[in-house]
Design a protein around this motif. Structure first.
Motif, PDB file in Angstrom:
ATOM      1  N   PRO A 215      36.860  42.874  32.559  1.00 37.60           N
ATOM      2  CA  PRO A 215      35.595  42.646  33.114  1.00 37.60           C
ATOM      3  C   PRO A 215      35.547  43.071  35.027  1.00 37.60           C
ATOM      4  O   PRO A 215      33.894  43.792  34.893  1.00 37.60           O
ATOM      5  CB  PRO A 215      35.079  41.180  32.343  1.00 37.60           C
ATOM      6  N   VAL A 216      36.800  42.405  35.159  1.00 32.18           N
ATOM      7  CA  VAL A 216      36.604  42.748  37.407  1.00 32.18           C
ATOM      8  C   VAL A 216      35.592  43.743  37.003  1.00 32.18           C
ATOM      9  O   VAL A 216      35.280  43.861  38.266  1.00 32.18           O
ATOM     10  CB  VAL A 216      37.460  41.320  37.046  1.00 32.18           C
ATOM     11  N   LEU A 217      36.358  45.370  36.261  1.00 32.54           N
ATOM     12  CA  LEU A 217      35.684  45.824  37.395  1.00 32.54           C
ATOM     13  C   LEU A 217      34.772  46.379  36.582  1.00 32.54           C
ATOM     14  O   LEU A 217      33.564  46.762  37.245  1.00 32.54           O
ATOM     15  CB  LEU A 217      36.451  47.110  36.196  1.00 32.54           C
ATOM     16  N   GLY A 218      33.911  46.125  35.776  1.00 34.61           N
ATOM     17  CA  GLY A 218      32.795  46.808  35.136  1.00 34.61           C
ATOM     18  C   GLY A 218      32.070  45.987  36.057  1.00 34.61           C
ATOM     19  O   GLY A 218      31.065  46.372  36.284  1.00 34.61           O
ATOM     20  N   GLY A 221      31.383  47.651  39.192  1.00 36.15           N
ATOM     21  CA  GLY A 221      31.231  48.885  38.987  1.00 36.15           C
ATOM     22  C   GLY A 221      32.111  50.066  39.961  1.00 36.15           C
ATOM     23  O   GLY A 221      31.505  50.678  40.327  1.00 36.15           O
ATOM     24  N   VAL A 222      32.902  49.605  39.421  1.00 37.43           N
ATOM     25  CA  VAL A 222      34.354  50.670  39.762  1.00 37.43           C
ATOM     26  C   VAL A 222      35.740  50.706  38.748  1.00 37.43           C
ATOM     27  O   VAL A 222      35.517  50.008  37.856  1.00 37.43           O
ATOM     28  CB  VAL A 222      34.827  50.448  40.793  1.00 37.43           C
ATOM     29  N   VAL A 223      36.392  51.501  38.608  1.00 35.08           N
ATOM     30  CA  VAL A 223      37.031  51.861  37.690  1.00 35.08           C
ATOM     31  C   VAL A 223      38.152  51.486  38.675  1.00 35.08           C
ATOM     32  O   VAL A 223      39.184  50.899  39.869  1.00 35.08           O
ATOM     33  CB  VAL A 223      37.988  53.602  37.564  1.00 35.08           C
ATOM     34  N   ASP A 224      39.340  51.355  38.245  1.00 37.94           N
ATOM     35  CA  ASP A 224      40.642  50.520  38.354  1.00 37.94           C
ATOM     36  C   ASP A 224      41.922  51.079  40.001  1.00 37.94           C
ATOM     37  O   ASP A 224      41.902  52.618  39.582  1.00 37.94           O
ATOM     38  CB  ASP A 224      42.062  50.236  37.334  1.00 37.94           C
ATOM     39  N   ALA A 225      41.491  50.587  40.701  1.00 40.38           N
ATOM     40  CA  ALA A 225      42.267  51.677  41.789  1.00 40.38           C
ATOM     41  C   ALA A 225      43.960  52.104  41.808  1.00 40.38           C
ATOM     42  O   ALA A 225      44.146  52.722  42.201  1.00 40.38           O
ATOM     43  CB  ALA A 225      42.448  50.568  42.883  1.00 40.38           C
ATOM     44  N   ARG A 255      26.959  52.275  40.827  1.00 38.92           N
ATOM     45  CA  ARG A 255      26.858  51.462  42.055  1.00 38.92           C
ATOM     46  C   ARG A 255      27.897  52.180  42.762  1.00 38.92           C
ATOM     47  O   ARG A 255      28.502  51.531  43.995  1.00 38.92           O
ATOM     48  CB  ARG A 255      27.456  50.198  42.314  1.00 38.92           C
ATOM     49  N   TYR A 256      28.977  53.218  42.308  1.00 32.78           N
ATOM     50  CA  TYR A 256      30.256  53.291  42.929  1.00 32.78           C
ATOM     51  C   TYR A 256      29.859  55.225  44.061  1.00 32.78           C
ATOM     52  O   TYR A 256      30.212  54.254  44.761  1.00 32.78           O
ATOM     53  CB  TYR A 256      30.989  54.405  41.304  1.00 32.78           C
ATOM     54  N   ASP A 257      29.116  55.779  44.157  1.00 34.22           N
ATOM     55  CA  ASP A 257      28.240  56.126  44.412  1.00 34.22           C
ATOM     56  C   ASP A 257      27.806  55.329  46.193  1.00 34.22           C
ATOM     57  O   ASP A 257      27.367  56.178  47.053  1.00 34.22           O
ATOM     58  CB  ASP A 257      27.611  57.215  44.073  1.00 34.22           C
ATOM     59  N   ASP A 258      27.346  53.859  45.909  1.00 36.90           N
ATOM     60  CA  ASP A 258      26.697  53.181  47.311  1.00 36.90           C
ATOM     61  C   ASP A 258      27.925  52.412  48.130  1.00 36.90           C
ATOM     62  O   ASP A 258      28.248  51.049  47.402  1.00 36.90           O
ATOM     63  CB  ASP A 258      25.966  52.376  46.765  1.00 36.90           C
ATOM     64  N   PRO A 259      28.651  52.760  48.801  1.00 36.07           N
ATOM     65  CA  PRO A 259      29.911  51.917  49.395  1.00 36.07           C
ATOM     66  C   PRO A 259      29.532  50.663  49.922  1.00 36.07           C
ATOM     67  O   PRO A 259      29.814  50.025  49.443  1.00 36.07           O
ATOM     68  CB  PRO A 259      30.201  52.839  50.752  1.00 36.07           C
ATOM     69  N   ILE A 266      32.549  44.467  45.445  1.00 38.91           N
ATOM     70  CA  ILE A 266      33.370  43.902  45.108  1.00 38.91           C
ATOM     71  C   ILE A 266      33.737  41.749  45.666  1.00 38.91           C
ATOM     72  O   ILE A 266      34.566  41.026  45.102  1.00 38.91           O
ATOM     73  CB  ILE A 266      34.574  44.932  45.645  1.00 38.91           C
ATOM     74  N   GLU A 267      33.477  42.165  46.207  1.00 38.05           N
ATOM     75  CA  GLU A 267      33.100  40.928  47.564  1.00 38.05           C
ATOM     76  C   GLU A 267      32.824  39.757  46.237  1.00 38.05           C
ATOM     77  O   GLU A 267      33.386  38.153  46.243  1.00 38.05           O
ATOM     78  CB  GLU A 267      32.080  40.679  48.635  1.00 38.05           C
ATOM     79  N   SER A 268      32.232  40.067  45.961  1.00 34.69           N
ATOM     80  CA  SER A 268      31.451  39.158  44.332  1.00 34.69           C
ATOM     81  C   SER A 268      32.231  38.467  43.458  1.00 34.69           C
ATOM     82  O   SER A 268      32.426  37.552  43.047  1.00 34.69           O
ATOM     83  CB  SER A 268      29.982  39.119  44.040  1.00 34.69           C
TER      84      SER A 268
END
Length: 573
Positions: A215-218, A221-225, A255-259, A266-268
């Protein structure tokens, strides 16, 4: 051309993986959410693979003077061992265990003939990936899906399916002619390529699914680093075996394409009240002690990963009480290369940069204290464990200066230091690399360092002081071999001057006197002696008297170097 995973392919794999992670490091850092959003997963994976690559290069270097090439088993074991001792962070530690699992299968299958495939055909690659995934899960105290573990498992499953499908096709064609069968038997290299392509495709699909599993990745809006980094490593394996560059991973998640949006998300997602410290150390201990250590550490914190075996382990954990985690390691065995990182440090307002700093590589704790007292930021090079370029870059960042003078203090670190300097320059730091080849040259350079004069003038003065210092070291021969001074036997004391064996002796004191006699014959004003842990003070007293009796105008200074690779270092300037 397709090939099997022989020693050359292992070397190529490490090099290509390092190249890929170098390109993607910052991007992987930027999507680092789990288990802690500390933005260093890409860097940690890069440093882990860099250590693996250095270990493989060392195996090849040992064969440069001979006609043979490394045995495949030696190459894969070196890769795994290098990753183990250089593993960084949660994902880097898991990657080290993945490589260890592969090495267990591939090295055991390696033929005696170094030119053989090392068990790197399709029939061994799929089991190797399966063993890697299983071993990594065993190393993690509480495995979580949607992470690098899921990506590794998917890669293994896809490789196994591919191998099973080919096996079935071969059985259905059992009535083929002998010529056809012979051609199929010669296709192992092609099948190995098919196996790793399938593994890469499986890993790629699994990586795309990680936001739905965790869920935290969802939410971010990113995949696992970590999984993204593993995909880069598997892509390098495809390139090393087939020459093909696999399709890049699509960046289609929301949101992946918007740094900026990703950073905000990620901060949230950063948890409140989590462990304050990341603790990592290497540990020499037996299996029973490590089992007890796992149980104890599991009660102290989270993100516990313990990898390794055969008496050497890499321990990683997130805790509030870093001291307790280290003490647990002391009770289990001998912890060393201890790294403690405070997660809150990155959020603090960085201090103003100083104008100039010196970063020095030192071979022992004693010299580290000496150089630190002189104002240098130090990087400790333990015996058999040279620092990677990433460690030097970290030290340059830690120095937090606009201008940095870098002292590698080892001829073997020339390229490593140059790579670190180049990386630091891209980050806006002015770096001057002084090619010091020994610690005593670094001491001489540091002695004339004046941060208040112009940078160029300071660098010239330090370079001149280092260049005017001849260096020597005394070592004990491990085996019979040819040297510039003749044939030495195991146990002989070797006196090396400027890197070449000049004296072969029976005891440390007499050999040291012979080395000093040769060095002082060309003149000198100051002799520097750096003693290892096991060298008695009486030796320093004897050598001081020897210098004073033969050269009245020459001064002698003595330092305790601590645990270092040779018993005595000598400098004459």
């Amino acid at each position: 051309m397709p090939q099997t995973l022989d020693a050359a392919a292992v070397r190529s794999w490490c090099s290509l993986a390092l190249e890929a992670l170098g390109r993607e490091r910052e991007e992987i850092d930027a999507i680092n959410v789990y288990p802690v959003a500390d933005g260093d997963t890409g860097t940690n994976l890069y440093l882990t693979v860099e250590s693996a690559a250095q270990a493989v290069e060392a195996v090849f270097a040992a064969h440069e003077t001979g006609a043979s090439v490394p045995a495949p088993g030696d190459a894969v074991r070196a890769m795994a061992h290098g990753a183990l001792i250089g593993a960084r962070g949660n994902s880097g530690t898991i990657l080290a265990q993945l490589l260890r699992g592969m090495a267990e299968v591939l090295a055991d299958a390696a033929p005696a003939d170094p030119q053989g495939d090392g068990g790197g055909g399709a029939d061994r690659l799929a089991p190797a990936l399966r063993r890697a995934a299983a071993l990594a899960r065993e190393a993690v105290a509480h495995p979580v899906e949607g992470t690098i573990l899921s990506v590794a498992s998917a890669a293994a499953e896809a490789a196994e399916r591919n191998a099973a499908e080919r096996s079935g096709a071969e059985r259905s064609g059992a009535e083929r002619s002998g010529a056809e069968r012979s051609g199929a038997e010669r296709s192992g290299a092609v099948e190995a390529g098919a196996t790793v392509r399938a593994a890469y495709a499986g890993a790629r699909a699994a990586l795309a699914a990680t936001p739905d599993q965790l869920p935290v990745l969802g939410r971010a809006g990113v995949v696992d680093a970590g999984g993204r980094g593993l995909l880069a490593v598997l892509g390098a394996l495809v390139r090393s075996l087939t020459g093909e560059t696999p399709a890049a991973f699509p960046m289609g998640h929301r949101r992946y394409d918007d740094p900026a949006a990703v950073a905000s998300a990620i901060e949230s997602c950063a948890p409140e009240g989590g462990p304050a410290f990341e603790v990592i150390y290497l540990l020499e201990a037996d299996d029973t002690a490590v089992a007890r250590l796992r149980a104890r550490l599991d009660g102290l914190g989270d993100s516990l990963v313990v990898v390794g075996g055969d008496g050497l382990w890499n321990v990683h954990i997130h805790v509030d009480d870093a001291g307790a985690a280290v003490e647990a390691g002391v009770e289990a065995g001998r912890p060393y290369r201890i790294r403690i990182t405070h997660f809150g440090a990155a959020a603090e307002e960085p201090p103003e940069r100083v104008q100039r700093a010196v970063v020095a590589v030192v071979p022992g704790e004693g010299l580290a204290r000496l150089c630190a007292e002189a104002g240098a930021t130090t990087v400790l090079a333990r015996p058999g464990e040279p620092p990677a370029s990433g460690e030097l870059v970290e030290a340059i960042r830690r120095a937090h200066a606009r201008e940095v003078v870098l002292l590698p203090n080892d001829a073997a670190l020339r390229h490593t230091a140059a790579a670190a300097a180049e990386q630091a320059r891209t980050e806006g730091v002015r770096v001057a690399l002084i090619p010091t080849r020994a610690a005593v040259q670094g001491i001489a350079a540091l002695a004339v360092h004046q941060p208040d004069r112009r940078f160029d003038e300071d660098v010239v003065a330090m370079t001149t002081a280092a260049g005017a210092t001849r260096y020597a070291e005394l070592a004990v021969a491990e085996r019979q071999s040819w040297t510039m001074a003749g044939i030495c036997q195991a146990g002989d004391v070797l006196g090396l001057i400027d890197g070449d064996v000049a004296v072969i002796g029976a005891d440390l004191a007499a050999t040291a006197e012979a080395v000093l006699s040769r060095m002082l014959a060309a003149g000198g004003e100051l002799v520097t002696l750096v003693l290892g842990d096991d060298v008695p003070d009486a030796l320093a007293d004897r050598l001081e008297i020897y210098v004073r009796d033969g050269h009245l105008a020459v001064d002698t200074v003595v330092y305790r170097g601590g645990r270092q690779s040779v018993p005595l270092l000598i400098g004459v300037e």
